[in-house]
Enzyme design. Structure first.
Site, short mmCIF file in Angstrom:
data_model
loop_
_atom_site.label_atom_id
_atom_site.label_comp_id
_atom_site.label_asym_id
_atom_site.label_seq_id
_atom_site.Cartn_x
_atom_site.Cartn_y
_atom_site.Cartn_z
N MET A 132 0.82 -1.21 0.00
CA MET A 132 0.00 0.00 0.00
C MET A 132 0.86 1.27 0.00
SD MET A 132 -2.92 -1.23 -0.30
CE MET A 132 -4.06 0.12 -0.07
N ASP A 151 10.74 3.40 5.91
CA ASP A 151 10.53 2.00 6.29
C ASP A 151 11.63 1.60 7.25
OD1 ASP A 151 9.91 -0.93 6.17
OD2 ASP A 151 8.55 -0.30 4.58
N GLU A 164 -0.66 -4.28 9.82
CA GLU A 164 -1.94 -4.10 10.54
C GLU A 164 -1.83 -4.62 11.98
OE1 GLU A 164 -4.21 -2.33 9.45
OE2 GLU A 164 -6.23 -3.13 9.61
N LYS A 204 1.19 0.16 15.53
CA LYS A 204 0.76 1.41 14.91
C LYS A 204 0.77 2.53 15.94
CE LYS A 204 -2.05 -0.32 11.02
NZ LYS A 204 -1.70 0.15 9.70
N SER A 230 -7.08 -1.00 7.40
CA SER A 230 -8.31 -1.47 6.75
C SER A 230 -9.29 -2.05 7.75
CB SER A 230 -7.98 -2.50 5.67
OG SER A 230 -7.07 -3.44 6.16
N HIS A 235 -8.40 5.48 3.89
CA HIS A 235 -8.38 4.08 3.49
C HIS A 235 -8.40 3.92 1.98
CE1 HIS A 235 -10.46 -0.09 3.51
NE2 HIS A 235 -9.16 -0.21 3.38
N ASN A 243 -6.69 -1.68 -2.72
CA ASN A 243 -5.58 -2.31 -3.43
C ASN A 243 -6.04 -2.84 -4.78
OD1 ASN A 243 -3.12 -3.55 -3.88
ND2 ASN A 243 -3.57 -5.34 -2.62
N GLU A 271 -11.83 5.89 1.45
CA GLU A 271 -12.72 6.17 2.58
C GLU A 271 -11.99 7.12 3.51
OE1 GLU A 271 -15.47 2.18 3.12
OE2 GLU A 271 -13.48 2.14 4.00
N ASN A 302 -15.76 -2.58 3.52
CA ASN A 302 -15.42 -3.91 4.03
C ASN A 302 -16.53 -4.46 4.92
OD1 ASN A 302 -13.10 -3.91 2.59
ND2 ASN A 302 -11.76 -3.39 4.31
P1 NAD Z 1 2.90 -4.70 3.73
O1 NAD Z 1 3.27 -5.79 4.64
O2 NAD Z 1 3.01 -4.92 2.26
O3 NAD Z 1 3.78 -3.41 4.07
C1 NAD Z 1 4.01 -2.95 5.37
C2 NAD Z 1 5.33 -2.22 5.38
O4 NAD Z 1 5.46 -1.56 6.62
C3 NAD Z 1 6.54 -3.14 5.24
O5 NAD Z 1 7.38 -2.65 4.21
C4 NAD Z 1 7.20 -3.06 6.59
O6 NAD Z 1 8.61 -3.19 6.53
C5 NAD Z 1 6.81 -1.66 7.00
N1 NAD Z 1 6.96 -1.37 8.41
C6 NAD Z 1 6.76 -2.19 9.45
N2 NAD Z 1 7.03 -1.52 10.61
C7 NAD Z 1 7.38 -0.28 10.28
C8 NAD Z 1 7.78 0.86 11.01
N3 NAD Z 1 7.87 0.82 12.33
N4 NAD Z 1 8.06 1.99 10.33
C9 NAD Z 1 7.99 2.02 9.00
N5 NAD Z 1 7.64 0.96 8.26
C10 NAD Z 1 7.35 -0.17 8.89
O7 NAD Z 1 1.44 -4.27 4.14
P2 NAD Z 1 0.31 -3.57 3.25
O8 NAD Z 1 -0.49 -4.61 2.57
O9 NAD Z 1 0.94 -2.50 2.43
O10 NAD Z 1 -0.62 -2.94 4.37
C11 NAD Z 1 -0.27 -1.76 5.04
C12 NAD Z 1 -1.48 -1.18 5.72
O11 NAD Z 1 -2.47 -0.90 4.73
C13 NAD Z 1 -2.15 -2.09 6.71
O12 NAD Z 1 -2.66 -1.31 7.76
C14 NAD Z 1 -3.28 -2.73 5.93
O13 NAD Z 1 -4.35 -3.14 6.72
C15 NAD Z 1 -3.68 -1.57 5.07
N6 NAD Z 1 -4.38 -1.94 3.82
C16 NAD Z 1 -3.95 -3.01 3.10
C17 NAD Z 1 -4.61 -3.32 1.93
C18 NAD Z 1 -4.15 -4.49 1.09
O14 NAD Z 1 -4.95 -5.01 0.32
N7 NAD Z 1 -2.91 -4.90 1.20
C19 NAD Z 1 -5.70 -2.56 1.48
C20 NAD Z 1 -6.09 -1.44 2.23
C21 NAD Z 1 -5.41 -1.14 3.42
#
Ligand code: NAD
Length: 735
Positions: free
Chosen positions: A329, A348, A407, A412, A434, A455, A458, A467, A505
């Site tokens: 994301m 990151d 998540e 967070k 999410s 929000h 993907n 959202e 959702n």
């Molecule tokens: P992901 O696992 O692909 O990416 C998460 C990233 O966060 C990783 O690169 C990780 O190294 C990094 N990270 C972890 N701890 C950290 C920190 N302390 N500081 C900085 N970076 C850090 O996850 P994602 O799928 O991109 O999801 C991220 C967020 O978006 C979640 O809250 C998820 O619920 C939400 N989301 C995901 C989707 C989806 O379909 N993947 C859709 C909507 C919302």
């Protein structure tokens, strides 16, 4: 200024410069008064001693945006449509028949009726401005070009190029228009008027002859396609293409194809135009067209909204954003923001993870480059807007932070508390969670009024919905800033209140759960999915959707929902077996379907039935039951989210969010429009029946039951006055 002045003749010697500049409007459009004025002007020109007319627009980015959609929306009867179309045909025919040389100098959008008008001119010259777009988007509103476009465009550019535009509702830029023969020249924008006047003088010097441009195919292939033998092949291919694209749900492109096939090569102009009008009326009076026009208005309304009620709330200006987490994301958010000119600082926990985000952005921009949507220079400029960091350097300058780390509530909260120390106090902090509570997360921020949910869905570059989640303490300014930022990023924002699953959702969850119950009841995965896509019009069926989301994620969310929403969210038995299996969906190549190494969907994995403790599917249920149980359960949940929990304000919010966030079929107008079309009474009765057969999860929720009692519609529901009077006691409000 009057309508007279909105369309005025400025004499330039032998040439009449016809200036379009609709008074009091941002755009030029062909409303009835404007069309009447055009008729007057054409009459005036006919009687004048001018030898040529050059049409120009005095609006900076618009030549003529099209016919007035508001008028189309208001018309209900065939007779009224017929009157409007006949008038338009007479006026454009008179323009076409003028004894003067007619030239359109096109800068900016020249769409729909605007494009049809310039097709009635002898010559068209376009500017090379990126704002210049010439085309016929009518099918996107469920109608077809009805001011002569289906007749004149094929005669101007030939069958393949015209069908390409008409059937897909496309627009082309000046250069492409020149290439296909839609315009005679494409010139630098600054020189447009001067070059058009010079063109007119040249034609006058050559005797001011009228021109009847008819398409002349060049090359053997084009000649064949234009021949009596080739045409049926072209039409049949085009029909196949339309049916594949629309699955037959959208009547307009097929009707437009019928008009072209019946009128191409016809010598009697009036007869051809009458066929066009007849077919236009057929599609314009369908519910599909009304729904698509309503959707257009919902989208237009969002453009004018700020996301808050107070008129004097101004969003904060945003130049730079930080994105925490460079994963799926975070990388997507960084790419979309950089694409729109926003500076992005991605943070990151390791360089490897940062590289994931950069690679993501670079791959998407790389695709644009390959498709020639951008130049190498643009590619470099866009990528250079994204920088990466492992610490908080540069965070003081950020206007907005978007958190997209994994998540996990505790993590967070920890990251929010830490990040805030490096920000300026005005910086707005947004979370892309999410499923977690925005309200709880805001506790980690010393100024929860600056904390808000944003929000994205993907894949971020493709999914249009955001959202914007308001926690109880979120300020108007924070909401308005994120609402505006979403629009700037090319997205459609919908403001939602905090609550489990927010809106989209929350509605999808019971739908996906119901699919699992259908499977438990003996239905085959692919049969159900196919009914949802091919019979209802969803972009993918529920099983395919669960694979896409990730089965591990779905299981986690079902449990969260069950905990927060109680027995209403019944957990299907197969969840336990699914939980124990290694199936995660598309991401590990095994879900309800199998996937190849590139993530391409293969067939259903037959082994899944046995693994989940089910026998081979026998498909005992009807298509109607399978579709109704899934869709009606979403309607049921929407009634609670809208009326009881006030997650959103209006039924339009629900419909827009479902269309933009899940691809709910736009031709149905949205989930609640669809419910209204069926009648809330019918929906509730059916749910009652299914509940008695399958369990209380399908029982109509109180707000839906209340509407059903008197068969009231969602689209007559407002919350004003509802608070004191309790659930379901909403005041009536028209839309
Ligand atoms: P992901 O696992 O692909 O990416 C998460 C990233 O966060 C990783 O690169 C990780 O190294 C990094 N990270 C972890 N701890 C950290 C920190 N302390 N500081 C900085 N970076 C850090 O996850 P994602 O799928 O991109 O999801 C991220 C967020 O978006 C979640 O809250 C998820 O619920 C939400 N989301 C995901 C989707 C989806 O379909 N993947 C859709 C909507 C919302």
């Amino acid at each position: 200024m009057s309508i007279q002045e909105s369309l005025r003749i400025v004499p330039k010697g032998d040439i009449a410069l016809l200036e379009w500049d609709l008074f009091g409007e941002k755009v030029n459009k062909l409303s009835t008064p404007v069309m009447f004025r055009l008729r007057e002007v054409v009459e005036e020109l006919k009687k004048s001693s001018f030898k040529a007319v050059v049409m120009v627009s005095r609006k900076s980015k618009i030549f003529i945006a099209g016919a007035d959609i508001e008028e189309i929306k208001r018309i209900n009867t065939k007779e009224e449509f017929n009157k409007v179309l006949t008038q338009a045909h007479e006026i454009f025919n008179a323009l076409e028949d003028l004894p003067l040389v007619t030239i359109a100098a096109i800068n900016g959008a020249c769409l729909g009726g605007g494009c049809e008008m310039v097709l009635a001119c002898d010559y068209r010259i376009a500017s090379d401005s990126p704002d210049t777009k010439i085309g016929l988007p009518e099918v996107k509103l469920g109608i077809l070009p009805g001011f002569g476009g289906c007749v004149r465009l094929p005669r101007t550019v030939g069958l393949p190029a015209s069908l390409d535009i008409i059937l897909a509702g496309k627009a082309v830029d000046g250069r492409k228009a020149e290439k296909i023969g839609l315009v005679d020249a494409c010139v630098p924008a600054q020189q447009l008027e001067e070059r058009a006047l010079a063109w007119a003088r040249e034609k006058i010097a050559a005797g001011a002859k009228k021109r009847r441009k008819t398409y002349r195919p060049v090359g053997a292939m084009n000649k064949f396609m234009d021949s009596f033998l080739g045409r049926p092949v072209v039409f049949s291919q085009a029909k196949k293409g339309v049916l594949k694209e629309t699955k037959g749900f959208y009547p307009a492109p097929l009707k437009a194809l019928e008009v072209v096939s019946r009128t191409y090569g016809m010598s009697q102009r009036e007869r051809a135009l009458a066929i066009e009008a007849e077919c236009f009326i057929e599609v314009a009076t369908t519910a599909v067209s009304k729904n698509l026009i309503d959707l257009f208005y919902m989208m237009e309304a969002v453009k004018k909204q700020t996301g808050v009620e107070g008129k004097d709330v101004k969003p904060l200006p945003v130049q730079s954003i930080a994105v925490l987490g460079a994963g799926t994301m975070g990388g997507g958010i960084a790419q979309v923001a950089a694409d729109k000119g926003i500076l992005v600082r991605m943070k990151d926990i390791s360089n490897e993870q940062l590289a994931v985000g950069f690679r993501h952005a670079s791959e998407i921009f790389g695709k644009y480059l390959k498709r020639k949507r951008i130049t190498k220079y643009d590619f470099d400029a866009k990528m250079s807007r994204i920088s990466g960091t492992l610490d908080y350097s540069g965070f003081q300058q950020m206007d907005v932070v978007i958190e997209a780390i994994i998540e996990d509530m505790n993590l967070k909260k920890k990251v929010i508390a830490e990040t805030v120390k490096h920000l300026n106090p005005e910086c707005i902090f947004a979370t892309n969670t999410s499923s977690l509570s925005v309200t709880e997360m805001a506790e980690a921020h010393p100024h929860p009024e600056n904390f808000v949910g944003m929000h994205f869905f993907n894949p971020v570059d493709k999914m249009p919905l955001v959202e914007v989640i308001r926690g109880p303490k979120t300020s108007d300014v924070a909401t308005a800033t994120i609402f505006e930022l979403s629009k700037r990023m090319g997205k459609t924002p919908v403001v939602v209140q905090d609550g489990p699953g927010f809106l989209v959702n929350r509605l999808l969850m019971p739908y996906m759960i119901e699919a699992m119950f259908l499977m438990q009841d003996g239905m085959a995965i692919d049969v159900v999915d196919r009914w949802y896509t091919h019979k209802f019009g969803m972009p993918m069926g529920p099983f395919r959707l669960m694979d896409e989301v990730g089965l591990d994620v779905c299981i986690k969310v079902v449990k969260i929902f069950h905990k927060s929403l109680g027995d209403r969210i019944e957990v299907p038995k197969l969840i336990t077996a699914l939980n124990e299996s290694s199936r995660k969906g598309k991401k590990n190549g095994r879900g309800f379907y199998l996937y190849d190494a590139k993530g391409q969907q293969l067939s259903v994995d037959r082994a899944v039935y046995g693994e989940l403790g089910l026998g081979a599917p026998t498909n005992p249920l009807t298509e109607k039951e399978c579709l109704e149980r899934g869709v009606f359960t979403m309607i049921n949940e929407a009634s609670l989210a809208l009326i009881e929990d006030r997650i959103v304000q209006t039924p339009q919010d629900v419909d827009l969010a479902m269309i933009m966030g899940t691809g709910f079929p736009p031709f149905r107008g949205g989930l609640l429009k669809y419910a209204d079309a069926l009648g809330t009474q019918y929906v509730a009765q059916e749910l009652e029946l299914y509940a008695s057969k399958c369990g209380s999860r399908l029982r109509p929720a109180q707000p839906l039951a209340n509407l059903a009692k008197t068969n009231r519609k969602f689209y007559a529901t407002s919350h004003k006055g509802g608070v004191e009077n309790g659930v379901g006691a909403q005041a009536e409000r028209g839309v």
